[in-house]
Each structure stands twice: as structure tokens, then as C-alpha cells.
Design a protein around this motif. Sequence first.
Motif, PDB file in Angstrom:
ATOM      1  N   HIS A  22     -65.435  -4.334   2.290  1.00 12.17           N
ATOM      2  CA  HIS A  22     -65.267  -5.205   1.133  1.00 12.17           C
ATOM      3  C   HIS A  22     -64.097  -4.756   0.269  1.00 12.17           C
ATOM      4  O   HIS A  22     -63.319  -5.575  -0.196  1.00 12.17           O
ATOM      5  CB  HIS A  22     -66.547  -5.260   0.301  1.00 12.17           C
ATOM      6  CG  HIS A  22     -67.686  -5.883   1.039  1.00 12.17           C
ATOM      7  ND1 HIS A  22     -67.594  -7.129   1.595  1.00 12.17           N
ATOM      8  CD2 HIS A  22     -68.921  -5.428   1.320  1.00 12.17           C
ATOM      9  CE1 HIS A  22     -68.740  -7.419   2.200  1.00 12.17           C
ATOM     10  NE2 HIS A  22     -69.549  -6.402   2.046  1.00 12.17           N
ATOM     11  N   GLY A  23     -63.977  -3.459   0.030  1.00 11.45           N
ATOM     12  CA  GLY A  23     -62.864  -2.958  -0.757  1.00 11.45           C
ATOM     13  C   GLY A  23     -61.533  -3.270  -0.111  1.00 11.45           C
ATOM     14  O   GLY A  23     -60.553  -3.580  -0.791  1.00 11.45           O
ATOM     15  N   GLN A  26     -60.925  -7.079  -0.529  1.00 13.98           N
ATOM     16  CA  GLN A  26     -60.651  -7.415  -1.929  1.00 13.98           C
ATOM     17  C   GLN A  26     -59.176  -7.271  -2.272  1.00 13.98           C
ATOM     18  O   GLN A  26     -58.684  -7.944  -3.162  1.00 13.98           O
ATOM     19  CB  GLN A  26     -61.460  -6.523  -2.867  1.00 13.98           C
ATOM     20  CG  GLN A  26     -62.923  -6.840  -2.926  1.00 13.98           C
ATOM     21  CD  GLN A  26     -63.670  -5.861  -3.817  1.00 13.98           C
ATOM     22  OE1 GLN A  26     -63.140  -4.834  -4.216  1.00 13.98           O
ATOM     23  NE2 GLN A  26     -64.915  -6.183  -4.113  1.00 13.98           N
ATOM     24  N   LYS A  27     -58.480  -6.408  -1.574  1.00 11.11           N
ATOM     25  CA  LYS A  27     -57.061  -6.177  -1.849  1.00 11.11           C
ATOM     26  C   LYS A  27     -56.160  -7.195  -1.156  1.00 11.11           C
ATOM     27  O   LYS A  27     -54.948  -7.195  -1.368  1.00 11.11           O
ATOM     28  CB  LYS A  27     -56.668  -4.767  -1.411  1.00 11.11           C
ATOM     29  CG  LYS A  27     -57.388  -3.696  -2.215  1.00 11.11           C
ATOM     30  CD  LYS A  27     -57.091  -2.318  -1.685  1.00 11.11           C
ATOM     31  CE  LYS A  27     -57.902  -1.292  -2.462  1.00 11.11           C
ATOM     32  NZ  LYS A  27     -57.783   0.051  -1.920  1.00 11.11           N
ATOM     33  N   ASN A  31     -57.067 -10.675  -7.415  1.00 13.05           N
ATOM     34  CA  ASN A  31     -58.251 -10.379  -8.224  1.00 13.05           C
ATOM     35  C   ASN A  31     -59.529 -10.253  -7.410  1.00 13.05           C
ATOM     36  O   ASN A  31     -60.619 -10.549  -7.905  1.00 13.05           O
ATOM     37  CB  ASN A  31     -58.423 -11.443  -9.314  1.00 13.05           C
ATOM     38  CG  ASN A  31     -57.334 -11.381 -10.343  1.00 13.05           C
ATOM     39  OD1 ASN A  31     -57.087 -10.335 -10.942  1.00 13.05           O
ATOM     40  ND2 ASN A  31     -56.648 -12.500 -10.550  1.00 13.05           N
ATOM     41  N   GLY A  32     -59.413  -9.781  -6.192  1.00 14.69           N
ATOM     42  CA  GLY A  32     -60.588  -9.640  -5.334  1.00 14.69           C
ATOM     43  C   GLY A  32     -61.662  -8.742  -5.918  1.00 14.69           C
ATOM     44  O   GLY A  32     -62.840  -8.900  -5.611  1.00 14.69           O
ATOM     45  N   ASP A  33     -61.269  -7.837  -6.795  1.00 12.42           N
ATOM     46  CA  ASP A  33     -62.231  -6.930  -7.418  1.00 12.42           C
ATOM     47  C   ASP A  33     -62.741  -7.439  -8.765  1.00 12.42           C
ATOM     48  O   ASP A  33     -63.511  -6.763  -9.435  1.00 12.42           O
ATOM     49  CB  ASP A  33     -61.608  -5.548  -7.608  1.00 12.42           C
ATOM     50  CG  ASP A  33     -60.388  -5.569  -8.515  1.00 12.42           C
ATOM     51  OD1 ASP A  33     -59.770  -6.648  -8.694  1.00 12.42           O
ATOM     52  OD2 ASP A  33     -60.040  -4.505  -9.051  1.00 12.42           O
ATOM     53  N   LYS A  34     -62.345  -8.654  -9.152  1.00 11.52           N
ATOM     54  CA  LYS A  34     -62.739  -9.200 -10.452  1.00 11.52           C
ATOM     55  C   LYS A  34     -63.521 -10.503 -10.352  1.00 11.52           C
ATOM     56  O   LYS A  34     -63.747 -11.181 -11.352  1.00 11.52           O
ATOM     57  CB  LYS A  34     -61.499  -9.431 -11.318  1.00 11.52           C
ATOM     58  CG  LYS A  34     -60.757  -8.167 -11.708  1.00 11.52           C
ATOM     59  CD  LYS A  34     -59.526  -8.507 -12.534  1.00 11.52           C
ATOM     60  CE  LYS A  34     -58.796  -7.267 -12.982  1.00 11.52           C
ATOM     61  NZ  LYS A  34     -58.132  -6.548 -11.895  1.00 11.52           N
ATOM     62  N   ALA A  41     -70.871  -9.856 -11.275  1.00  9.41           N
ATOM     63  CA  ALA A  41     -69.795  -9.395 -10.388  1.00  9.41           C
ATOM     64  C   ALA A  41     -70.188  -9.699  -8.947  1.00  9.41           C
ATOM     65  O   ALA A  41     -71.350  -9.577  -8.570  1.00  9.41           O
ATOM     66  CB  ALA A  41     -69.555  -7.908 -10.577  1.00  9.41           C
ATOM     67  N   PRO A  43     -68.783  -8.488  -5.505  1.00  5.46           N
ATOM     68  CA  PRO A  43     -67.846  -7.713  -4.692  1.00  5.46           C
ATOM     69  C   PRO A  43     -67.663  -8.214  -3.258  1.00  5.46           C
ATOM     70  O   PRO A  43     -66.584  -8.068  -2.693  1.00  5.46           O
ATOM     71  CB  PRO A  43     -68.413  -6.298  -4.722  1.00  5.46           C
ATOM     72  CG  PRO A  43     -69.812  -6.423  -5.176  1.00  5.46           C
ATOM     73  CD  PRO A  43     -69.923  -7.705  -5.940  1.00  5.46           C
TER      74      PRO A  43
END
Length: 138
Positions: A22-23, A26-27, A31-34, A41, A43
Motif C-alpha cells: 500500500h505504501g 500510494q506514491k 496524495n495517495g497517503d491523504k 483515512a 490507506p
Amino acid sequence: MMRTPMVAWLVGVSLLSGALGHGTYQKLFPNGDKVMRNGEAWPAVGHMSPGYTPDKNPFGLAFSAAGHEWTKSLCQEDSDGDGQTNGLELGDPLCEWTPGSIPARTEDISHPGFSDSVTAAADTGAASAPGASGTVLP
């Protein structure tokens, strides 16, 4: 009885790789982490729940179909059918974001995979796809 430790190890590795994935994803879009949905939230943006599930939401399916890349086409899509493009919801209304850069907007980020999550941010109109006005529906 070596099977039990081996099964436990495989389950652990599987869960860890899902969480780490997921991390990484998200990149790959702005704004994958927002990403928020109804104040929560989210994720695992491409999935049906905020944590890992194998079931993907419409944005997750579209992101997979785009080869896990933020393309102009994916940006201009309205994956969840809420009248807002993925780019507008994720803070990239002009579809100019590239990995590692700062998106045009970093606040009021909505979820592009659920129609009950929309942003109040104004659309510049440049990223609107056919059938997606980019405006908040009443």
C-alpha cells in the motif's frame, strides 16, 4: 510437525507484503497517503476497505488496468461515477502530477473509488472527462 510453523510464516509474509504494498502504491498517484472517505483515512485506496482486502473498488480496478501508473487518462476518468474526475478528487485537476512532485492541491482530498466521497475543491475544468463535470453534486 513442521507444517504449522511454515504455514504461520507464509501467512505472516503474505500479510506483511500486502501492508508494504500500500505504501508503494500510494506514491504512484497524487496524495495517495491523504485519501479520506467520510472523515476516515483510507490507506488502501484501491480496495473496498481501508485495510487490505482482495476486493478492489472502481479506482483500484482502473489503477490496475492503467498498469499501476498515474496516466492522463486515469486522471481524467471518473472511476466512481460521482461527477468528479480522479484528478480533481486526488488534488491533480490539471493532470500534471508526476511521482515525487507536490500535487497542485494537498487538502480536501476525497476518495476516487467511492461515489459517497467528493471534494469541495473547485475544478479548473481542464481535467474534466466526458460526463464528469468535476463539480460537487447536490
